[in-house]
Design a protein around this motif. Structure first.
Motif, PDB file in Angstrom:
ATOM      1  N   LEU A 193      -5.579   5.130  -4.622  1.00 33.91           N
ATOM      2  CA  LEU A 193      -6.474   5.396  -3.505  1.00 33.91           C
ATOM      3  C   LEU A 193      -6.937   6.854  -3.511  1.00 33.91           C
ATOM      4  O   LEU A 193      -8.110   7.154  -3.265  1.00 33.91           O
ATOM      5  CB  LEU A 193      -5.760   5.062  -2.203  1.00 33.91           C
ATOM      6  CG  LEU A 193      -6.564   5.061  -0.903  1.00 33.91           C
ATOM      7  CD1 LEU A 193      -7.759   4.124  -1.003  1.00 33.91           C
ATOM      8  CD2 LEU A 193      -5.674   4.674   0.264  1.00 33.91           C
ATOM      9  N   LYS A 194      -6.026   7.736  -3.832  1.00 35.60           N
ATOM     10  CA  LYS A 194      -6.332   9.167  -3.865  1.00 35.60           C
ATOM     11  C   LYS A 194      -7.412   9.481  -4.896  1.00 35.60           C
ATOM     12  O   LYS A 194      -8.266  10.361  -4.696  1.00 35.60           O
ATOM     13  CB  LYS A 194      -5.059   9.958  -4.172  1.00 35.60           C
ATOM     14  CG  LYS A 194      -5.193  11.461  -4.020  1.00 35.60           C
ATOM     15  CD  LYS A 194      -3.847  12.142  -4.222  1.00 35.60           C
ATOM     16  CE  LYS A 194      -3.950  13.643  -4.042  1.00 35.60           C
ATOM     17  NZ  LYS A 194      -2.631  14.303  -4.234  1.00 35.60           N
ATOM     18  N   CYS A 246      -8.819   8.287   9.331  1.00 35.02           N
ATOM     19  CA  CYS A 246      -8.917   6.837   9.147  1.00 35.02           C
ATOM     20  C   CYS A 246      -9.265   6.211  10.497  1.00 35.02           C
ATOM     21  O   CYS A 246      -8.631   6.522  11.507  1.00 35.02           O
ATOM     22  CB  CYS A 246      -7.592   6.259   8.659  1.00 35.02           C
ATOM     23  SG  CYS A 246      -6.983   6.963   7.118  1.00 35.02           S
ATOM     24  N   SER A 292       1.136   8.860   4.187  1.00 33.30           N
ATOM     25  CA  SER A 292       0.538   9.413   2.971  1.00 33.30           C
ATOM     26  C   SER A 292      -0.914   8.990   2.805  1.00 33.30           C
ATOM     27  O   SER A 292      -1.729   9.726   2.230  1.00 33.30           O
ATOM     28  CB  SER A 292       1.342   8.977   1.746  1.00 33.30           C
ATOM     29  OG  SER A 292       1.454   7.562   1.690  1.00 33.30           O
ATOM     30  N   VAL A 293      -1.278   7.824   3.329  1.00 31.81           N
ATOM     31  CA  VAL A 293      -2.666   7.347   3.274  1.00 31.81           C
ATOM     32  C   VAL A 293      -3.452   7.910   4.454  1.00 31.81           C
ATOM     33  O   VAL A 293      -4.604   8.336   4.304  1.00 31.81           O
ATOM     34  CB  VAL A 293      -2.728   5.808   3.265  1.00 31.81           C
ATOM     35  CG1 VAL A 293      -4.166   5.315   3.444  1.00 31.81           C
ATOM     36  CG2 VAL A 293      -2.144   5.260   1.966  1.00 31.81           C
ATOM     37  N   LEU A 313       0.818  -1.211   0.000  1.00 30.04           N
ATOM     38  CA  LEU A 313       0.000   0.000   0.000  1.00 30.04           C
ATOM     39  C   LEU A 313       0.853   1.262   0.000  1.00 30.04           C
ATOM     40  O   LEU A 313       0.426   2.303  -0.501  1.00 30.04           O
ATOM     41  CB  LEU A 313      -0.932  -0.004   1.215  1.00 30.04           C
ATOM     42  CG  LEU A 313      -1.942   1.139   1.324  1.00 30.04           C
ATOM     43  CD1 LEU A 313      -2.890   1.149   0.132  1.00 30.04           C
ATOM     44  CD2 LEU A 313      -2.724   1.038   2.617  1.00 30.04           C
ATOM     45  N   ARG A 314       2.057   1.177   0.535  1.00 35.04           N
ATOM     46  CA  ARG A 314       2.882   2.376   0.669  1.00 35.04           C
ATOM     47  C   ARG A 314       3.553   2.793  -0.644  1.00 35.04           C
ATOM     48  O   ARG A 314       4.175   3.852  -0.715  1.00 35.04           O
ATOM     49  CB  ARG A 314       3.933   2.200   1.761  1.00 35.04           C
ATOM     50  CG  ARG A 314       4.929   1.104   1.546  1.00 35.04           C
ATOM     51  CD  ARG A 314       5.956   1.067   2.709  1.00 35.04           C
ATOM     52  NE  ARG A 314       5.329   0.867   3.994  1.00 35.04           N
ATOM     53  CZ  ARG A 314       5.212   1.826   4.906  1.00 35.04           C
ATOM     54  NH1 ARG A 314       5.644   3.047   4.656  1.00 35.04           N
ATOM     55  NH2 ARG A 314       4.656   1.570   6.063  1.00 35.04           N
ATOM     56  N   LEU A 346      -0.891   1.272   7.415  1.00 31.03           N
ATOM     57  CA  LEU A 346      -1.174   2.411   6.541  1.00 31.03           C
ATOM     58  C   LEU A 346      -0.078   3.468   6.697  1.00 31.03           C
ATOM     59  O   LEU A 346       0.189   3.917   7.813  1.00 31.03           O
ATOM     60  CB  LEU A 346      -2.533   3.026   6.884  1.00 31.03           C
ATOM     61  CG  LEU A 346      -3.773   2.421   6.206  1.00 31.03           C
ATOM     62  CD1 LEU A 346      -3.925   0.960   6.547  1.00 31.03           C
ATOM     63  CD2 LEU A 346      -5.019   3.200   6.595  1.00 31.03           C
ATOM     64  N   LEU A 350      -4.925  11.279   3.788  1.00 28.46           N
ATOM     65  CA  LEU A 350      -5.798  11.478   2.623  1.00 28.46           C
ATOM     66  C   LEU A 350      -7.210  11.958   2.981  1.00 28.46           C
ATOM     67  O   LEU A 350      -7.663  12.986   2.478  1.00 28.46           O
ATOM     68  CB  LEU A 350      -5.889  10.183   1.804  1.00 28.46           C
ATOM     69  CG  LEU A 350      -4.836   9.931   0.723  1.00 28.46           C
ATOM     70  CD1 LEU A 350      -5.128   8.619   0.011  1.00 28.46           C
ATOM     71  CD2 LEU A 350      -4.811  11.077  -0.275  1.00 28.46           C
ATOM     72  N   VAL A 408      -0.846   4.590  -3.558  1.00 29.78           N
ATOM     73  CA  VAL A 408      -1.418   5.775  -2.893  1.00 29.78           C
ATOM     74  C   VAL A 408      -2.197   6.612  -3.902  1.00 29.78           C
ATOM     75  O   VAL A 408      -3.281   7.131  -3.598  1.00 29.78           O
ATOM     76  CB  VAL A 408      -0.317   6.610  -2.217  1.00 29.78           C
ATOM     77  CG1 VAL A 408      -0.909   7.872  -1.598  1.00 29.78           C
ATOM     78  CG2 VAL A 408       0.404   5.790  -1.146  1.00 29.78           C
TER      79      VAL A 408
END
Length: 319
Positions: free
Chosen positions: A74-75, A103, A94-95, A65-66, A91, A98, A71
């Motif tokens: 996801l964005k 989160c 950067s996530v 995910l990183r 996570l 968002l 990212v």
């Protein structure tokens, strides 16, 4: 509110269903990649992916995910809120930064107790009478974020890791349903965790699966049910792995005093109730087991084949 849901195993499915049942706009689901399963190594989607596809929700399955490209994907979903439940990856910052509403994570323990990847296993293995679910804001640390809401769930004598997994997944979905309205309305007053009270529950190691017959009968009983149905506690018999799937609670076991003069791990008796084994304190009766290369079976049934004899020392290199 545009919500992205992150989860992988069956534990997370009721929470995803709760979001959908409450009319939440789930714009995407992030889950682990399909993995080979079983002896035939059949590529299998995660339970969360299967549920998401039933509802036509876009699914992302990044290996890491990183990574910047993950990212960015996801964005593009433009999440206002990210909800996670047993996703399986940490996570990155950067996530976490968002969504404007942050989160949140549905964690299967009463934080700060049992931070980490195996809270249900550890709660049962330690003989706890109560555990629960905590919904918290996610931070860069391991389950260190501020707590939003909690619910307690009892651990009964009949519970195993498997039954608690199911009970806590349902409790987590209900808690999410109760928590969302206040979160969306901005009425949440999160409570910081007391790091001094933190207890960690890392993923189970192979060493933790091995039964040490020098421990007390009660500790072994908790170990067995805390590792059932996965990954399973085991001992050695004839140099091979013998999985132990269930035992009677020690105070219901046969001949509780006969272990005092016997080496821990010694088979003291065999009957309709199962296999009675000496421990470091008291005896325990094995009721279900699984020899290497065979299916799980009733312990009493297995002994009728003459494979085991009284006096055998389980876990010993020579038997």
């Amino acid at each position: 509110m545009r919500v992205v849901f992150m989860g992988t195993p069956e534990f997370a499915v009721p929470s995803l269903q709760a979001l959908l049942d409450n009319g939440v706009q789930v714009v995407g689901v992030v889950t682990q990649p399909d993995r080979p399963v079983g002896r035939k190594r059949i590529l299998t989607p995660t339970p969360v992916k299967v549920e998401a596809e039933k509802h036509g929700i876009p699914v992302l399955q990044p290996e890491r995910l990183r990574r910047p490209e993950s990212v960015e994907e996801l964005k593009e979903l433009q999440p206002d809120l990210i909800v996670t439940a047993a996703y399986g990856q940490i996570l990155p910052k950067s996530v976490l930064e968002l969504p404007k509403h942050g989160c949140i994570n549905i964690h299967a323990s009463l934080l700060p107790k049992y931070r980490g990847g195996a809270p249900i296993h550890h709660a049962v293995m330690n003989g706890d009478a109560v555990t629960g679910v905590t919904i918290m804001y996610m931070a860069e640390g391991l389950d260190t974020g501020d707590m939003i809401s909690k619910v307690e769930v009892s651990i009964e004598d009949t519970d195993t890791q498997g039954t608690m997994f199911e009970k806590l997944s349902i409790a987590g979905a209900r808690l999410l349903t109760e928590t969302l309205p206040d979160l969306i309305a901005g009425r949440i007053q999160a409570v910081p965790q007391n790091d001094a009270e933190a207890i960690y529950s890392p993923n189970i190691t192979r060493e933790q699966e091995l039964i040490d017959w020098n421990r007390s009968a009660l500790a072994i009983w908790n170990q067995v049910r805390g590792l059932s149905p996965r990954p399973g506690a085991y001992t050695l018999w004839n140099g091979e792995v013998l999985k132990i799937w269930s035992c009677l609670k020690p105070d219901a076991a046969l001949n509780p005093s006969s272990a005092n003069t016997s080496q821990p791990g010694t088979v003291l008796g065999m009957g309709e109730n199962g296999i009675v084994v000496a421990t470091g304190s008291g005896t325990i009766t094995i009721t279900e087991l699984q020899p290497a290369g065979k299916k799980a079976m009733d312990a009493a049934q297995w002994t009728r084949g003459g494979q085991l004899s009284i006096g055998t020392v389980l876990g010993s290199a020579e038997q």
